[in-house]
Design an enzyme around this catalytic site. Structure first.
Site, PDB file in Angstrom:
ATOM      1  N   HIS A 167       1.025  -1.253  -0.207  1.00 54.47           N
ATOM      2  CA  HIS A 167       0.011  -0.201  -0.016  1.00 54.47           C
ATOM      3  C   HIS A 167       0.848   1.122  -0.090  1.00 54.47           C
ATOM      4  CE1 HIS A 167      -3.429   2.201   0.431  1.00 54.47           C
ATOM      5  NE2 HIS A 167      -3.812   1.829   1.616  1.00 54.47           N
ATOM      6  N   HIS A 200      -2.002  -2.356  -9.717  1.00 53.85           N
ATOM      7  CA  HIS A 200      -2.818  -1.731  -8.796  1.00 53.85           C
ATOM      8  C   HIS A 200      -4.211  -2.704  -8.913  1.00 53.85           C
ATOM      9  CE1 HIS A 200      -5.987   0.882  -7.300  1.00 53.85           C
ATOM     10  NE2 HIS A 200      -4.841   1.386  -6.670  1.00 53.85           N
ATOM     11  N   ASP A 242       2.578   5.779  -6.437  1.00 52.95           N
ATOM     12  CA  ASP A 242       4.002   5.688  -5.726  1.00 52.95           C
ATOM     13  C   ASP A 242       5.321   5.797  -6.575  1.00 52.95           C
ATOM     14  OD1 ASP A 242       2.531   5.699  -3.107  1.00 52.95           O
ATOM     15  OD2 ASP A 242       2.272   3.701  -3.633  1.00 52.95           O
TER      16      ASP A 242
END
Ligand code: COA
Length: 374
Positions: free
Chosen positions: A224, A263, A315
């Site tokens: 995460h 994802h 990210d």
């Protein structure tokens, strides 16, 4: 038993867990919809505080409403000195996410209305959390790293003060804008693990601090929020474009997951937020006359597309952006959490306003025994 098995989806993949007016990932249009608006459009035209207002109150603020919100957050910039003392008592190798978790958890004891779950009190609590977050993130990290505690500077914007408290430097206009934009992109994202965690906790009628404390623990994981830090460590380990290509290929050969790619919802598409951070990285590289991280980013993107058909998530590009902004790597995930506080508070408030206790079932794969007479 039969109904339970029919509904089983490991990891709750594809399961609808709640109704919400806050946000949704529209996979058909490849849009992240926040209270009716496209998050990417918002990130180009508005500031983080506008998005905080949108998330908490359902509408973009007028000029006056924005000033009022900013003043509310500024009134909450200070945190009780006892919380700084708690940071001082933590072992020095405490992870910054654990420092953050401790800080948020400790705030509960200072709330005289802790048992009040009304909309108004929850909203005031959300402003307290958002106001305190830069202080908790920056000063827990500073105390753990034997640095001077820094006081908030209310003459700066919310994001500029956040940046200043972490780095001790006032950001340039470009740095402030890019940092603010990253906070918008991280502010809300439908039902990731941490938001689900917060809603599960809130569904017992537990309080906002408890729900956010659980969410920090969830967001800490590599799968995460922790991915942004892991990406930066990979880039630094690789050092060069060629080194990065080699590193990725060797990880893939060992069937390792590459942080910053994939994802659960997008999987075979580019996370639209990643593109905005990629553009920000280009800007920072141009401003600093050093495009190594941009070239490494593009090289990694090409390999992952070719070898696995996978695309970067936020990210992947937020990590080098934060590096170019001079932010400490250990704070990438706490910063992500701070910005997500806006979305998380909105979700907890929504859960409290329209609650149904989360209590799923299991498929039992253990044994059954008869208890023998002793
Ligand atoms: N690197 C390499 N392979 C990956 C991958 C990655 N980052 N992400 C997914 N895959 C592959 C898996 O190996 C699997 O392949 P297989 O079917 O051949 O075994 C397939 O894609 C499905 O992956 P799975 O882990 O089942 O998907 P998920 O929905 O559980 O995972 C993530 C979603 C985000 C947890 C996963 O993509 C991941 O671990 N990414 C890296 C961590 C990260 O960047 N997290 C931030 C998310 S915003």
């Amino acid at each position: 038993m039969k109904t339970v098995e029919k509904n089983y989806s490991p990891g709750l993949d594809g399961v609808i867990a709640a109704e919400t007016k806050i946000s949704v990932l529209d996979t058909v249009e490849s849009q992240i919809i926040i209270r009716g608006y496209d998050l990417i459009d918002l990130s180009k035209k508005y500031t983080y505080l506008d998005i905080v207002n949108l998330l908490l109150l359902g509408q973009l603020p007028s000029k006056d409403e924005k000033v009022a919100l900013e003043n509310k957050l500024k009134a909450n910039y200070a945190i009780p000195y006892e919380i700084i003392d708690i940071f001082k008592l933590l072992p020095k190798d405490t992870h910054p996410m654990d420092g953050l978790r401790t800080g948020i958890s400790s705030l509960a004891g200072f709330d005289p209305k802790i048992d009040d779950r009304s909309f108004h009190t929850n909203l005031e609590r959300a402003y307290k959390l958002l106001g305190s977050m830069p202080n908790i993130v920056a000063n827990s990290y500073r105390v753990l790293n034997n640095q001077e505690v820094v006081e908030p500077d209310a003459s700066l914007s919310y994001s500029a003060n956040f940046y200043y408290m972490i780095t001790g430097k006032k950001p340039t206009k470009t740095e402030e804008e890019i940092f603010d934009q990253s906070l918008i992109l991280y502010s809300e994202h439908e039902m990731p693990n941490s938001t689900f965690t917060a809603r599960v906790i809130a569904s017992t009628q537990s309080d906002l601090y408890g729900a956010l404390t659980g969410a920090v623990a969830s967001l800490k994981g590599n799968l995460h929020g922790g991915a942004n830090e892991a990406v930066m460590h990979m880039l630094l380990e690789a050092k060069t474009v060629e080194g990065f290509e080699k590193l990725l290929k060797s990880k893939l050969a060992k069937k390792e997951k590459i942080m910053g790619f994939g994802h659960r919802v997008y999987m075979k598409k580019m996370d639209p937020r990643a593109l905005i951070m990629k553009q920000a990285l280009r800007k920072l590289c141009d401003a600093k006359g050093d495009d190594l991280l941009y070239r490494m980013g593009e090289a990694g993107e090409a390999i992952m597309k070719e070898e696995k058909g996978l695309y970067p998530n936020l990210d992947y590009y937020a990590a080098p952006v934060y590096y170019m902004l001079g932010l400490p790597i250990e704070l990438y995930t706490p910063i992500f959490f701070s910005s997500r506080t806006a979305g998380l508070c909105a979700h907890v408030i929504e859960q409290h306003e329209n609650n149904r206790l989360f209590r799923p079932r299991v498929i039992y794969t253990g044994e059954r025994h008869n208890v023998k007479q002793a």
